[in-house]
Design a protein around this motif. Structure first.
Motif, PDB file in Angstrom:
ATOM      1  N   VAL A  23      40.424  33.112  29.361  1.00 24.56           N
ATOM      2  CA  VAL A  23      40.899  31.998  28.585  1.00 24.56           C
ATOM      3  C   VAL A  23      42.152  31.256  29.129  1.00 24.56           C
ATOM      4  N   VAL A  24      41.837  30.083  28.990  1.00 31.74           N
ATOM      5  CA  VAL A  24      43.036  29.266  29.558  1.00 31.74           C
ATOM      6  C   VAL A  24      43.603  28.469  28.501  1.00 31.74           C
ATOM      7  N   THR A  25      44.663  28.746  27.986  1.00 29.27           N
ATOM      8  CA  THR A  25      45.569  28.172  26.872  1.00 29.27           C
ATOM      9  C   THR A  25      46.073  26.797  27.126  1.00 29.27           C
ATOM     10  N   GLU A  26      46.535  26.147  26.114  1.00 25.39           N
ATOM     11  CA  GLU A  26      47.452  24.952  26.303  1.00 25.39           C
ATOM     12  C   GLU A  26      48.552  25.129  26.991  1.00 25.39           C
ATOM     13  N   GLU A  27      49.068  26.322  26.971  1.00 24.33           N
ATOM     14  CA  GLU A  27      50.396  26.554  27.597  1.00 24.33           C
ATOM     15  C   GLU A  27      50.269  27.212  29.046  1.00 24.33           C
ATOM     16  N   ALA A  28      48.889  27.164  29.655  1.00 24.95           N
ATOM     17  CA  ALA A  28      48.846  27.882  30.795  1.00 24.95           C
ATOM     18  C   ALA A  28      49.202  26.951  32.034  1.00 24.95           C
ATOM     19  N   ASP A  29      49.687  27.904  33.003  1.00 25.52           N
ATOM     20  CA  ASP A  29      49.880  27.127  34.378  1.00 25.52           C
ATOM     21  C   ASP A  29      48.609  26.690  34.917  1.00 25.52           C
ATOM     22  N   LEU A  30      48.149  25.510  35.287  1.00 23.61           N
ATOM     23  CA  LEU A  30      46.849  25.136  35.659  1.00 23.61           C
ATOM     24  C   LEU A  30      46.607  25.503  37.078  1.00 23.61           C
ATOM     25  N   ASP A  31      47.701  25.707  37.868  1.00 24.08           N
ATOM     26  CA  ASP A  31      47.617  26.225  39.374  1.00 24.08           C
ATOM     27  C   ASP A  31      46.961  27.602  39.433  1.00 24.08           C
ATOM     28  N   ILE A  32      47.445  28.457  38.373  1.00 22.29           N
ATOM     29  CA  ILE A  32      47.186  29.838  38.465  1.00 22.29           C
ATOM     30  C   ILE A  32      45.476  29.911  37.554  1.00 22.29           C
ATOM     31  N   ALA A  33      45.474  28.913  36.560  1.00 20.77           N
ATOM     32  CA  ALA A  33      44.125  28.882  36.056  1.00 20.77           C
ATOM     33  C   ALA A  33      43.244  28.635  36.734  1.00 20.77           C
ATOM     34  N   VAL A  34      43.302  27.613  37.560  1.00 23.09           N
ATOM     35  CA  VAL A  34      42.059  27.148  38.716  1.00 23.09           C
ATOM     36  C   VAL A  34      41.920  28.166  39.413  1.00 23.09           C
ATOM     37  N   HIS A  35      42.925  28.655  40.166  1.00 24.79           N
ATOM     38  CA  HIS A  35      42.611  29.750  41.185  1.00 24.79           C
ATOM     39  C   HIS A  35      42.037  30.944  40.570  1.00 24.79           C
ATOM     40  N   ALA A  36      42.534  31.313  39.383  1.00 26.02           N
ATOM     41  CA  ALA A  36      41.837  32.422  38.784  1.00 26.02           C
ATOM     42  C   ALA A  36      40.262  32.141  38.346  1.00 26.02           C
ATOM     43  N   ALA A  37      40.092  31.274  38.197  1.00 31.51           N
ATOM     44  CA  ALA A  37      38.768  30.871  37.755  1.00 31.51           C
ATOM     45  C   ALA A  37      37.878  30.816  39.039  1.00 31.51           C
ATOM     46  N   VAL A  38      38.309  29.943  40.256  1.00 33.33           N
ATOM     47  CA  VAL A  38      37.443  30.126  41.125  1.00 33.33           C
ATOM     48  C   VAL A  38      37.202  31.515  41.869  1.00 33.33           C
ATOM     49  N   MET A  39      38.203  32.411  41.716  1.00 31.46           N
ATOM     50  CA  MET A  39      37.885  33.765  42.001  1.00 31.46           C
ATOM     51  C   MET A  39      36.712  34.565  41.331  1.00 31.46           C
ATOM     52  N   SER A  40      36.220  33.773  40.180  1.00 32.57           N
ATOM     53  CA  SER A  40      34.975  34.287  39.693  1.00 32.57           C
ATOM     54  C   SER A  40      33.867  34.246  40.554  1.00 32.57           C
ATOM     55  N   PHE A  41      33.710  33.718  42.038  1.00 36.07           N
ATOM     56  CA  PHE A  41      32.847  33.665  42.822  1.00 36.07           C
ATOM     57  C   PHE A  41      32.939  34.583  43.690  1.00 36.07           C
ATOM     58  N   LYS A  42      33.968  35.387  43.636  1.00 39.04           N
ATOM     59  CA  LYS A  42      34.081  36.602  44.521  1.00 39.04           C
ATOM     60  C   LYS A  42      32.875  37.221  44.610  1.00 39.04           C
ATOM     61  N   THR A  43      31.988  37.954  45.891  1.00 43.16           N
ATOM     62  CA  THR A  43      31.140  38.514  45.959  1.00 43.16           C
ATOM     63  C   THR A  43      29.973  37.657  45.450  1.00 43.16           C
ATOM     64  N   THR A  44      30.093  36.445  45.465  1.00 41.08           N
ATOM     65  CA  THR A  44      28.902  35.632  44.856  1.00 41.08           C
ATOM     66  C   THR A  44      28.536  35.834  43.597  1.00 41.08           C
ATOM     67  N   GLY A  45      29.595  36.257  42.582  1.00 41.24           N
ATOM     68  CA  GLY A  45      29.372  36.343  41.117  1.00 41.24           C
ATOM     69  C   GLY A  45      28.791  37.910  40.956  1.00 41.24           C
ATOM     70  N   GLN A  46      28.592  38.651  42.039  1.00 42.72           N
ATOM     71  CA  GLN A  46      27.849  39.869  41.859  1.00 42.72           C
ATOM     72  C   GLN A  46      28.806  40.951  41.700  1.00 42.72           C
ATOM     73  N   ARG A  47      29.740  40.749  40.809  1.00 40.47           N
ATOM     74  CA  ARG A  47      30.708  41.907  40.362  1.00 40.47           C
ATOM     75  C   ARG A  47      30.441  41.967  38.908  1.00 40.47           C
ATOM     76  N   CYS A  48      30.579  43.129  38.288  1.00 41.81           N
ATOM     77  CA  CYS A  48      30.605  43.186  36.801  1.00 41.81           C
ATOM     78  C   CYS A  48      31.609  42.726  36.199  1.00 41.81           C
ATOM     79  N   VAL A  49      32.656  42.636  36.767  1.00 42.01           N
ATOM     80  CA  VAL A  49      33.918  42.076  36.217  1.00 42.01           C
ATOM     81  C   VAL A  49      34.098  40.206  36.526  1.00 42.01           C
ATOM     82  N   SER A  50      33.022  39.788  37.220  1.00 42.23           N
ATOM     83  CA  SER A  50      33.126  38.447  37.441  1.00 42.23           C
ATOM     84  C   SER A  50      33.099  37.626  36.199  1.00 42.23           C
ATOM     85  N   SER A  51      33.770  36.514  36.119  1.00 33.86           N
ATOM     86  CA  SER A  51      33.710  35.492  34.735  1.00 33.86           C
ATOM     87  C   SER A  51      32.709  34.726  34.759  1.00 33.86           C
ATOM     88  N   GLU A  52      32.045  34.694  33.733  1.00 34.67           N
ATOM     89  CA  GLU A  52      30.701  33.698  33.630  1.00 34.67           C
ATOM     90  C   GLU A  52      31.046  32.760  32.505  1.00 34.67           C
TER      91      GLU A  52
END
Length: 507
Positions: free
Chosen positions: A259-288
């Motif tokens: 969840v990225v709220t209107e009061e998010a630091d977008l530098d953190i938000a974008v970096h956190a979202a890109v990390m969704s692709f770690k292990t090519t998305g093949q983690r049970c905790v990857s964000s889809e």
């Protein structure tokens, strides 16, 4: 250890070919090359492993916690010393890029360190009795034989989540590694052999789902620890749940959200979202699913898409690679089907690298299982399969929301899963609302929803799990608690005001 260059099972302190004649191969998903060949276990090998595990349980149980942990300390030191070497094996066998391969091994020795160190911590609780002359306390006892079934995406770390704690607590183990990563299983078994663990305490049977089912179904197994798909995990849980005295702790998949709220630091938000692709998305905790407030949606989308469109996919042994291959051909088919499904469900596709440009595939890796990122935006309220079913790949939806944090959490909870999630905000009230209302077992603030630490519980709610087969909480699954009360008086006094007098018919 091997017969005719075919790796065997490890049962009762011996390398055993077993009765099965079938073999299977470990394959490098980046190149398609065969890494090694293994015996495929049958019910006969599982039966033999369970027999010796049952026979040796009492002797192992009677050792002190400290003595049992000493064997794990041997493995801890070997894992730590061989992190780089074994990290490369992990990368070759399951395809995660090299920094993740090394991190997998590091997580393993972190887990062994925690489990072995816990041997010197207090065990049980002392409780005040209602009667001053009584001592009341709780003791733990090992349950017996623990069957461990582990996945391919963390082929060194997750086995030690299960086995390190189970063994230190006094249980014996029969383990089936994932069929996609038997080489990692072989190395772990060799470590137990080198550590000198008593014969029959640790046993490994290589093989497929039928070997795992034989472990789950056997009455000699007291606890099943499972990490893997929701489909298989629910079958395990339903089977074990119907047997009195038998337990299962299952950690399964997720359709995880950031969840990225209107009061998010977008530098953190974008970096956190890109990390969704770690292990090519093949983690049970990857964000889809990325749930983004309308006030910051456009800027977030632009920045996120710009990075994802250029993220490096390639040789996982190359340190400049961000994403390696998928694990196998069948998984390429699955991810491709979900990407096609999203298009049929008329989402707005932002990035489609399902089929990589041939120039992106490194020389010598043409036979690998390559899929790039797929990103799209969809209606947060639409009952789409692509936004509600787990893909387990680099497949991510952007969902725009308006209103307050309550609305974001409503969208967040609109899946059958509840494993991991994160909230990105500089407003502590928003973070606290998410903390208290998000339906997840693992929650993060201003972080990606990956990167759990080994001493925390790891598991989910809803369709994502029925227990925590790792760290502190797994102790509950591999031990029994005994409530013990000792009377220090010559008189018998009872709680709740009960009388200890025995009345006869003449009274």
């Amino acid at each position: 250890m091997t017969t005719n260059d075919v790796y065997a099972h490890y049962i009762d302190g011996e390398w055993v070919d077993g009765s099965g004649t079938e073999t299977f191969e470990s394959e490098n998903p980046a190149t398609g090359e065969t890494l090694a060949t293994f015996r495929r276990g049958t019910e006969a090998e599982v039966d033999a492993a369970l027999s010796v595990a049952e026979e040796t349980f009492a002797e192992w149980r009677d050792l002190s916690y400290i003595d049992r942990a000493e064997y794990l300390w041997e493995i801890y030191h070997e894992l730590r010393e061989r992190t780089d070497e074994l990290g490369e094996v992990v990368t070759k066998e399951c395809g995660k890029e090299i920094s993740e391969g090394k991190a997998d091994v590091t997580e393993a020795w972190h887990m062994v360190e925690w489990a072995a160190g816990d041997a010197r911590h207090p065990k049980g609780d002392v409780i005040s009795s209602e009667i001053p002359s009584k001592d009341a306390y709780m003791r733990r006892k090992p349950r017996g034989v623990v069957g461990c079934i582990t996945p391919w995406n963390f082929p060194v770390a997750i086995p030690f989540w299960h086995m390190a704690v189970a063994l230190v607590e006094g249980n014996t183990v029969v383990w089936k590694p994932a069929e996609q990563t038997p080489w990692c299983g072989q190395i772990i078994a060799e470590m137990f052999e080198d550590a000198g663990i008593p014969d029959g305490v640790f046993n490994m049977v290589q093989g497929f789902g039928d070997a795992g089912a034989a472990i789950v179904d056997d009455s000699r197994v007291d606890t099943v620890l499972f990490t893997g798909s929701a489909e298989v995990g629910h079958e395990v849980a339903s089977k074990v749940g119907g047997e009195p005295g038998k337990l299962a702790a299952c950690e399964m998949g997720g359709k995880n959200n950031i969840v990225v709220t209107e009061e998010a630091d977008l530098d953190i938000a974008v970096h956190a979202a890109v990390m969704s692709f770690k292990t090519t998305g093949q983690r049970c905790v990857s964000s889809e699913r990325l749930i983004v407030h309308e006030d910051v949606y456009d800027e977030f989308k632009e920045r996120f898409v710009e990075i994802v469109a250029e993220v490096a996919v390639g040789d996982p042994l190359d340190e400049s690679t961000f994403m390696g291959p998928l694990i196998e051909a069948a998984h390429v088919d699955k991810v491709t089907r979900y990407n096609d499904l999203a298009k049929r469900e008329e989402v707005n596709v932002l990035v489609d690298r399902t089929e990589l440009d041939p120039e992106e595939i490194p020389e010598g890796h043409e036979e690998g299982y390559w899929v790039g990122p797929f990103v799209y935006e969809a209606d947060a309220d639409a009952p789409l399969r692509c936004t509600h079913e787990e893909v387990f790949g680099p497949h991510v939806a952007l969902l725009k929301y308006d209103g307050d944090i309550e609305r974001a959490v409503e969208v967040h909870n609109d899946t059958d899963y509840g494993l991991a999630g994160a909230v990105i905000s500089e407003n502590y009230r928003q973070i606290n609302h998410y903390r208290d209302n998000a339906e997840v077992g693992l929650a993060y603030g201003n972080l990606p929803c990956i990167g759990a630490e080994v001493h925390l519980p790891f598991g989910g709610v809803k369709k994502s799990g029925n227990g925590y087969p790792s760290a502190r909480e797994v102790i509950e699954a591999v031990t029994e608690r005994t409530a013990w009360t000792l009377n220090n008086s010559k008189d018998i006094q009872m709680a709740q005001g009960l009388s200890a007098d025995i009345k006869t018919r003449d009274d």
